[in-house]
Scaffold this motif. Structure first.
Motif, short mmCIF file in Angstrom:
data_model
loop_
_atom_site.label_atom_id
_atom_site.label_comp_id
_atom_site.label_asym_id
_atom_site.label_seq_id
_atom_site.Cartn_x
_atom_site.Cartn_y
_atom_site.Cartn_z
N LEU A 20 0.83 -1.19 0.00
CA LEU A 20 0.00 0.00 0.00
C LEU A 20 0.87 1.25 0.00
O LEU A 20 1.84 1.34 0.75
N MET A 21 0.54 2.23 -0.85
CA MET A 21 1.27 3.49 -0.92
C MET A 21 0.40 4.57 -0.29
O MET A 21 -0.69 4.85 -0.79
N ALA A 22 0.88 5.15 0.80
CA ALA A 22 0.14 6.22 1.47
C ALA A 22 0.74 7.57 1.09
O ALA A 22 1.96 7.77 1.16
N LEU A 23 -0.11 8.49 0.66
CA LEU A 23 0.33 9.83 0.27
C LEU A 23 -0.02 10.82 1.37
O LEU A 23 -1.09 10.73 1.98
N ALA A 24 0.87 11.77 1.61
CA ALA A 24 0.60 12.82 2.59
C ALA A 24 -0.48 13.75 2.02
O ALA A 24 -0.37 14.21 0.89
N GLY A 25 -1.49 13.99 2.81
CA GLY A 25 -2.57 14.87 2.37
C GLY A 25 -3.03 15.74 3.51
O GLY A 25 -2.71 15.50 4.68
N LEU A 26 -3.75 16.77 3.17
CA LEU A 26 -4.36 17.68 4.15
C LEU A 26 -5.82 17.86 3.80
O LEU A 26 -6.17 17.96 2.63
N PRO A 60 3.98 13.26 -5.43
CA PRO A 60 3.34 13.26 -4.12
C PRO A 60 4.33 12.84 -3.04
O PRO A 60 5.26 12.08 -3.31
N VAL A 61 4.13 13.34 -1.84
CA VAL A 61 4.91 12.86 -0.71
C VAL A 61 4.37 11.49 -0.34
O VAL A 61 3.20 11.35 0.00
N VAL A 62 5.22 10.47 -0.47
CA VAL A 62 4.85 9.10 -0.11
C VAL A 62 5.39 8.85 1.29
O VAL A 62 6.57 9.08 1.55
N LEU A 63 4.52 8.37 2.16
CA LEU A 63 4.90 8.15 3.55
C LEU A 63 5.16 6.67 3.81
O LEU A 63 4.35 5.81 3.45
#
Length: 122
Positions: A20-26, A60-63
């Protein structure tokens, strides 16, 4: 995306291990001047790594999984620690492949959109 004679060539991007790839979001909920409740969301971007730089001028920033609790506010963290998470993900831990231009149409929504396609040589 690469530009081709037929237009832009889209690519799928994933983690090399296919996890799973999690992207930083707001996200935020706010009221418009008319009083309407608005929910908005953005994906945080950063300078691209070597892999993504071939496709675009940002990514995207990937966490990584160990950073998820920090980003989500589940663990105490200070501003410098959060800013440190906004770095490009290591390119050797990612893969990309060309996909159908069908991804450019919101009417298309099926698993075949991420199947690799053959792209003519330049």
């Amino acid at each position: 995306m690469d530009k081709t004679a037929a237009g832009k060539q889209p690519y799928a991007i994933a983690l090399a291990d296919r996890r799973l790839m999690a992207l930083a979001g707001l996200w935020e909920t706010w009221r418009s001047p008319a009083g309407e409740r608005i929910r908005s969301f953005t994906i945080v971007t950063t300078t691209p790594n070597e892999l993504c730089a071939e496709l675009h001028n940002r990514m995207p920033v990937v966490l990584k999984p160990d950073a998820w609790p920090q980003w989500l506010g589940e663990q105490p963290v200070d501003v410098p620690q959060l800013k440190a998470l906004l770095a490009p993900y290591p390119s050797d831990e990612m893969i990309c492949w060309p996909v159908s231009a069908r991804v450019g149409n919101v009417k298309n929504n099926d698993p075949s959109l991420i199947e690799p396609i053959n792209v003519p040589s330049r």
